[in-house]
Motif scaffolding. Structure first.
Motif, PDB file in Angstrom:
ATOM      1  N   LYS A 172       0.828  -1.213   0.000  1.00  0.00           N
ATOM      2  CA  LYS A 172       0.000   0.000   0.000  1.00  0.00           C
ATOM      3  C   LYS A 172       0.858   1.258   0.000  1.00  0.00           C
ATOM      4  CE  LYS A 172      -3.639   2.437   2.529  1.00  0.00           C
ATOM      5  NZ  LYS A 172      -4.487   2.474   3.748  1.00  0.00           N
ATOM      6  N   SER A 173       1.873   1.294   0.858  1.00  0.00           N
ATOM      7  CA  SER A 173       2.718   2.497   0.932  1.00  0.00           C
ATOM      8  C   SER A 173       3.502   2.690  -0.367  1.00  0.00           C
ATOM      9  CB  SER A 173       3.677   2.420   2.126  1.00  0.00           C
ATOM     10  OG  SER A 173       4.576   1.339   1.983  1.00  0.00           O
ATOM     11  N   THR A 174       3.926   1.579  -0.990  1.00  0.00           N
ATOM     12  CA  THR A 174       4.636   1.675  -2.263  1.00  0.00           C
ATOM     13  C   THR A 174       3.737   2.285  -3.333  1.00  0.00           C
ATOM     14  OG1 THR A 174       5.998  -0.269  -1.737  1.00  0.00           O
ATOM     15  CG2 THR A 174       5.849   0.370  -4.057  1.00  0.00           C
ATOM     16  N   GLU A 175       2.509   1.788  -3.410  1.00  0.00           N
ATOM     17  CA  GLU A 175       1.581   2.308  -4.421  1.00  0.00           C
ATOM     18  C   GLU A 175       1.233   3.768  -4.156  1.00  0.00           C
ATOM     19  OE1 GLU A 175      -1.627  -0.029  -5.818  1.00  0.00           O
ATOM     20  OE2 GLU A 175      -0.675  -1.938  -5.308  1.00  0.00           O
ATOM     21  N   GLU A 176       1.094   4.137  -2.892  1.00  0.00           N
ATOM     22  CA  GLU A 176       0.798   5.536  -2.565  1.00  0.00           C
ATOM     23  C   GLU A 176       1.939   6.452  -2.998  1.00  0.00           C
ATOM     24  OE1 GLU A 176      -2.115   4.867   1.339  1.00  0.00           O
ATOM     25  OE2 GLU A 176      -0.002   5.358   1.599  1.00  0.00           O
ATOM     26  N   ASN A 177       3.175   6.009  -2.764  1.00  0.00           N
ATOM     27  CA  ASN A 177       4.337   6.808  -3.159  1.00  0.00           C
ATOM     28  C   ASN A 177       4.417   6.968  -4.675  1.00  0.00           C
ATOM     29  OD1 ASN A 177       5.178   7.129  -0.513  1.00  0.00           O
ATOM     30  ND2 ASN A 177       6.536   5.348  -0.548  1.00  0.00           N
ATOM     31  N   LEU A 178       4.130   5.888  -5.376  1.00  0.00           N
ATOM     32  CA  LEU A 178       4.158   5.956  -6.849  1.00  0.00           C
ATOM     33  C   LEU A 178       3.026   6.829  -7.388  1.00  0.00           C
ATOM     34  CD1 LEU A 178       4.944   2.186  -7.565  1.00  0.00           C
ATOM     35  CD2 LEU A 178       6.535   4.104  -7.795  1.00  0.00           C
ATOM     36  N   ALA A 179       1.862   6.713  -6.762  1.00  0.00           N
ATOM     37  CA  ALA A 179       0.708   7.512  -7.205  1.00  0.00           C
ATOM     38  C   ALA A 179       0.959   9.003  -7.017  1.00  0.00           C
ATOM     39  CB  ALA A 179      -0.539   7.082  -6.441  1.00  0.00           C
ATOM     40  N   GLU A 180       1.650   9.358  -5.930  1.00  0.00           N
ATOM     41  CA  GLU A 180       1.967  10.771  -5.680  1.00  0.00           C
ATOM     42  C   GLU A 180       2.804  11.362  -6.809  1.00  0.00           C
ATOM     43  OE1 GLU A 180       3.834  11.146  -1.897  1.00  0.00           O
ATOM     44  OE2 GLU A 180       2.018  10.596  -0.769  1.00  0.00           O
ATOM     45  N   LEU A 181       3.583  10.501  -7.469  1.00  0.00           N
ATOM     46  CA  LEU A 181       4.420  10.952  -8.587  1.00  0.00           C
ATOM     47  C   LEU A 181       3.709  10.792  -9.929  1.00  0.00           C
ATOM     48  CD1 LEU A 181       7.818   9.418  -7.410  1.00  0.00           C
ATOM     49  CD2 LEU A 181       7.205  11.834  -7.424  1.00  0.00           C
ATOM     50  N   LYS A 182       2.399  10.457  -9.839  1.00  0.00           N
ATOM     51  CA  LYS A 182       1.580  10.278 -11.050  1.00  0.00           C
ATOM     52  C   LYS A 182       2.108   9.157 -11.959  1.00  0.00           C
ATOM     53  CE  LYS A 182      -0.293  15.005 -11.220  1.00  0.00           C
ATOM     54  NZ  LYS A 182      -0.589  14.910  -9.802  1.00  0.00           N
ATOM     55  N   ILE A 183       2.640   8.110 -11.323  1.00  0.00           N
ATOM     56  CA  ILE A 183       3.093   6.930 -12.048  1.00  0.00           C
ATOM     57  C   ILE A 183       1.919   5.953 -12.151  1.00  0.00           C
ATOM     58  CG2 ILE A 183       4.653   4.934 -11.985  1.00  0.00           C
ATOM     59  CD1 ILE A 183       6.666   6.707 -10.474  1.00  0.00           C
ATOM     60  N   ASP A 184       1.557   5.576 -13.357  1.00  0.00           N
ATOM     61  CA  ASP A 184       0.481   4.604 -13.548  1.00  0.00           C
ATOM     62  C   ASP A 184       0.958   3.211 -13.144  1.00  0.00           C
ATOM     63  OD1 ASP A 184      -1.135   6.596 -14.478  1.00  0.00           O
ATOM     64  OD2 ASP A 184      -1.046   6.007 -16.594  1.00  0.00           O
ATOM     65  N   MET A 185       0.036   2.417 -12.576  1.00  0.00           N
ATOM     66  CA  MET A 185       0.401   1.087 -12.094  1.00  0.00           C
ATOM     67  C   MET A 185      -0.449   0.011 -12.747  1.00  0.00           C
ATOM     68  SD  MET A 185       0.954   2.059  -8.094  1.00  0.00           S
ATOM     69  CE  MET A 185      -0.016   3.566  -8.167  1.00  0.00           C
ATOM     70  N   TYR A 186       0.214  -1.085 -13.107  1.00  0.00           N
ATOM     71  CA  TYR A 186      -0.458  -2.250 -13.689  1.00  0.00           C
ATOM     72  C   TYR A 186      -0.120  -3.471 -12.835  1.00  0.00           C
ATOM     73  CZ  TYR A 186      -1.104   0.656 -17.859  1.00  0.00           C
ATOM     74  OH  TYR A 186      -1.459   1.659 -18.728  1.00  0.00           O
ATOM     75  N   HIS A 187      -1.131  -4.256 -12.511  1.00  0.00           N
ATOM     76  CA  HIS A 187      -0.939  -5.396 -11.613  1.00  0.00           C
ATOM     77  C   HIS A 187      -0.974  -6.709 -12.392  1.00  0.00           C
ATOM     78  CE1 HIS A 187      -2.082  -2.078  -8.996  1.00  0.00           C
ATOM     79  NE2 HIS A 187      -1.377  -2.692  -8.057  1.00  0.00           N
ATOM     80  N   GLN A 188      -0.072  -6.798 -13.348  1.00  0.00           N
ATOM     81  CA  GLN A 188       0.029  -7.996 -14.179  1.00  0.00           C
ATOM     82  C   GLN A 188       1.390  -7.988 -14.854  1.00  0.00           C
ATOM     83  OE1 GLN A 188      -2.046  -8.465 -18.145  1.00  0.00           O
ATOM     84  NE2 GLN A 188      -3.380  -9.809 -16.948  1.00  0.00           N
ATOM     85  N   SER A 189       1.900  -9.166 -15.159  1.00  0.00           N
ATOM     86  CA  SER A 189       3.148  -9.220 -15.913  1.00  0.00           C
ATOM     87  C   SER A 189       2.860  -8.894 -17.369  1.00  0.00           C
ATOM     88  CB  SER A 189       3.777 -10.614 -15.826  1.00  0.00           C
ATOM     89  OG  SER A 189       4.959 -10.664 -16.599  1.00  0.00           O
ATOM     90  N   PRO A 190       3.525  -7.905 -17.944  1.00  0.00           N
ATOM     91  CA  PRO A 190       3.296  -7.577 -19.349  1.00  0.00           C
ATOM     92  C   PRO A 190       3.958  -8.596 -20.277  1.00  0.00           C
ATOM     93  CG  PRO A 190       4.943  -6.126 -18.429  1.00  0.00           C
ATOM     94  CD  PRO A 190       4.488  -7.004 -17.311  1.00  0.00           C
ATOM     95  N   THR A 191       3.523  -8.613 -21.513  1.00  0.00           N
ATOM     96  CA  THR A 191       4.108  -9.468 -22.543  1.00  0.00           C
ATOM     97  C   THR A 191       4.480  -8.599 -23.738  1.00  0.00           C
ATOM     98  OG1 THR A 191       2.715 -11.321 -21.868  1.00  0.00           O
ATOM     99  CG2 THR A 191       3.719 -11.453 -24.034  1.00  0.00           C
ATOM    100  N   PHE A 192       5.706  -8.702 -24.201  1.00  0.00           N
ATOM    101  CA  PHE A 192       6.125  -7.942 -25.376  1.00  0.00           C
ATOM    102  C   PHE A 192       5.456  -8.513 -26.620  1.00  0.00           C
ATOM    103  CE2 PHE A 192       9.566  -6.556 -22.603  1.00  0.00           C
ATOM    104  CZ  PHE A 192       9.725  -5.229 -22.982  1.00  0.00           C
ATOM    105  N   ILE A 193       4.976  -7.616 -27.466  1.00  0.00           N
ATOM    106  CA  ILE A 193       4.399  -8.038 -28.751  1.00  0.00           C
ATOM    107  C   ILE A 193       5.202  -7.470 -29.927  1.00  0.00           C
ATOM    108  CG2 ILE A 193       2.079  -8.485 -27.906  1.00  0.00           C
ATOM    109  CD1 ILE A 193       1.227  -5.723 -28.715  1.00  0.00           C
ATOM    110  N   SER A 194       6.087  -6.517 -29.631  1.00  0.00           N
ATOM    111  CA  SER A 194       7.029  -6.023 -30.642  1.00  0.00           C
ATOM    112  C   SER A 194       8.146  -5.301 -29.885  1.00  0.00           C
ATOM    113  CB  SER A 194       6.346  -5.056 -31.617  1.00  0.00           C
ATOM    114  OG  SER A 194       6.072  -3.811 -30.997  1.00  0.00           O
ATOM    115  N   GLU A 195       9.047  -4.657 -30.614  1.00  0.00           N
ATOM    116  CA  GLU A 195      10.196  -4.022 -29.956  1.00  0.00           C
ATOM    117  C   GLU A 195       9.804  -2.853 -29.066  1.00  0.00           C
ATOM    118  OE1 GLU A 195      13.583  -3.130 -32.256  1.00  0.00           O
ATOM    119  OE2 GLU A 195      13.801  -5.169 -33.050  1.00  0.00           O
ATOM    120  N   ASN A 196       8.663  -2.235 -29.324  1.00  0.00           N
ATOM    121  CA  ASN A 196       8.264  -1.093 -28.486  1.00  0.00           C
ATOM    122  C   ASN A 196       6.816  -1.189 -28.016  1.00  0.00           C
ATOM    123  OD1 ASN A 196       7.029  -0.597 -30.922  1.00  0.00           O
ATOM    124  ND2 ASN A 196       7.317   1.628 -30.821  1.00  0.00           N
TER     125      ASN A 196
END
Length: 452
Positions: free
Chosen positions: A96-120
């Protein structure tokens, strides 16, 4: 499918990923971060930090047993449930404290492992996301073992959720984690067996000192099985039977729970790195000295998953700092592997920094070896400790200290003094001129540098 774009997308919310993300966000870049597990990283939630909280109670029992009859009349009783609640008071608030700190910096959060579909491009939470730069800081994951019944193995993280100390346990793998948790559970009354495919425990540490630690743990009831190959794990009604082969003979051991402590590997399997042309191997994501991937220059890697890292939190933070700054200004910070001390938090502690004896003999024409058993020295005797020893290595030509290996109740702290000495290229004579508090374990260090 909706598409979102960021300047920087970070994979992994441990120290490395957070450090890089925060630097970028504080400097006006649009940043997102993703993690399939609770935000905060392995060390803070299911690794180093909670482990040390548990281990201090085993230390207390060990010290009390050493002094029983010398002033300790009755050994302390340990409440496992209270210990677990205590460590959870540290770990449960971190996501919770980690997410609050990130949110204060306006960092978007995703709760899943991403998968690359191309180089970018990646896919995460049903969305397509593009980014100018990706930072892979996904850390390590337990090594998968492939034998019948491997699905029954627990990971070390599950020790932090055990409702009670098991009556018996088997650990597969004699590295840091296996040895530390063997010490913990055996000291708290569990019958422990440790099985390893190698000839000894802790292969990266000095043999002379490892042998003393293993002998000490054997006396406390830990059964060590070396040069053994696990064949299968069989589930019984209330226990597990581990089948293994040693010296050509099939053998078994039965315990209430079995842990896989065979090591950890880079957590890249879910990322589909090939789709993004990201070079990687068993050491992790391949990076140069600026922590840029060798084949996809829009990708950085930092922390344990980087090919230039070691699984140590201070190094992860350093690499995250370098990556964050290099994103802001290309190639502005270069990574140089620093001298890093390592500790096994058993009791006694086993610690090392600098070169091993074998490494020093390969590097220098002549070396001086200071080696000894200090179990009859004052600091060991006052605590009735059976194990206290050292091996210090110097380059004979320059007289500089180049390696130190300690086993003692305070080795986790005193090894830092030798780390400072090696970093500053201190000679034996210069070290012996230093004055330390007395009578402390630090004051013993000069005595270790007497005639080799």
């Amino acid at each position: 499918m909706t598409t979102k774009h960021y300047n920087v997308f970070v994979i992994g919310s441990g120290v490395a990923g957070q450090t890089a993300a925060k630097i970028c966000a504080k400097n006006g870049l649009s940043v997102a971060i993703a993690d399939k597990q609770a935000f905060g990283g392995t060390c803070a939630i299911r690794g180093c930090d909670p482990k040390k909280i548990l281990l201090q109670f085993a230390d207390l029992i060990q010290k009390s047993e050493q002094l029983e009859g010398l002033g300790i009349k009755k050994l302390p009783k340990i409440s496992w449930s209270d210990i677990q609640n205590f460590q959870k008071s540290f770990t449960e608030k971190i996501p919770k404290s980690t997410e609050e700190n990130l949110a204060e910096l306006k960092i978007d959060m995703y709760h899943q492992s991403p998968t690359f579909i191309s180089e970018n491009e990646i896919e995460v939470e049903g969305k397509k996301v593009t980014a100018d730069t990706f930072v892979i800081a996904s850390g390590l994951t337990p090594r998968k073992l492939n034998f019948e019944g491997a699905k029954f193995l627990k990971t070390s993280a599950e020790i932090f959720h055990l409702p009670k100390v098991p009556k018996s346990a088997t650990f597969i793998g004699a590295g840091y984690v296996g040895m530390e948790f063997c010490f913990l559970l055996s000291t708290l009354g569990c019958k422990v067996t440790l099985i390893d495919s190698g000839a000894q425990a802790l292969s990266q540490f000095d043999d002379f000192l490892v042998d003393k630690l293993v002998s000490s743990m054997k006396k406390k009831g830990v059964k060590f099985v070396f040069n053994a190959e696990i064949e299968s794990v069989e589930k019984k009604k209330k226990s597990y039977k581990i089948h293994y082969k040693q010296k050509g003979k099939s053998k078994t051991v039965t315990s209430k729970i079995v842990f896989n402590t065979s090591g950890r590997v880079p957590a890249t399997a879910l990322l589909n790195l090939e789709k993004a042309n990201i070079q990687h191997d068993e050491t992790g994501v391949i990076v140069d000295d600026f922590l840029v991937n060798k084949t996809n220059k829009n990708v950085y890697a930092c922390g344990d998953v980087s090919s230039k890292s070691l699984p140590l939190t201070p190094l992860s933070g350093l690499q995250g700092y370098i990556v964050g700054n290099n994103i802001l200004k290309k190639n502005s910070k270069e990574f140089e592997n620093p001298l890093v001390p390592s500790v096994v938090f058993t009791h006694p502690n086993l610690a090392t920094v600098g070169y091993s004896e074998a490494e020093a003999k390969k590097r220098y024409k002549d070396v001086i070896i200071f080696k000894g058993d200090a179990s009859n020295w004052y600091n060991a005797k006052k605590g009735n400790a059976a194990v206290y020893a050292f091996k210090i290595i110097a380059n004979k030509r320059t007289n500089e200290i180049v390696g130190a290996h300690l086993i003692s109740a305070a080795a986790n702290e005193t090894i830092n003094i030798f780390a400072t000495a090696i970093n500053t290229k201190m000679t034996i004579d210069e070290f012996k001129k230093m004055i330390f508090t007395y009578p402390s374990y630090a004051s013993d260090l000069k005595n270790m540098l007497k005639d080799a």
